[in-house]
Motif scaffolding. Sequence first.
Motif: not given
Length: 178
Positions: A83-103
């Motif tokens: 539900l939140t991703l439909e309206t505001n995905n910024t925080r979630c994508l930031h965390r995914i991006r951060q983890a992808l960069q780390h790995y």
Amino acid sequence: MAPLRRLCLCLLLALLLPPPAAPAPAPLRRPDWAACRILSREMSRLLAAVKEPHPALEGMQLLEEDPQNWPPRIRCSDACDPLTLETNNTRCLHRIRQALQHYRDLLGSDIFRDQPQPQLETTMEQLLHHVQEGHGRPPRHPLAPTQVWAQPFQRHLALKRLRSFAAVMSRVFNHSAR
């Protein structure tokens, strides 16, 4: 008298009318959810194929420390629910991006020198490209060298965490791509 009346009428209308609309902000670049879903599934498939070079490590449970939420993990507070991703995905994508960069940086480090994972790195780069906010490629951050004796343990821990992250990330992209 007529000019004064017109002036009053104009002022009254100015007070009653809503202010002019501000220019609409540039829309946030939305990731290609379907491509992210496919790539995250591919990443999970590739991770499942990675075998431990030391069979004794497969059943080993290591105590893990969590120094200030590092490595990055997707948490409830990251708002990755559908539900939140439909309206505001910024925080979630930031965390995914951060983890992808780390790995991605971990896969390019010395702990994977004996067991390189080029397909996994390529898939991760493609996925990272899809969740980038702006243009350009995020820089690699070289990691401190690891003692040779600790590399198998560090690789085991990194793979375990990456598999866990990939499973959660796949669920995020699977729900978002609908």
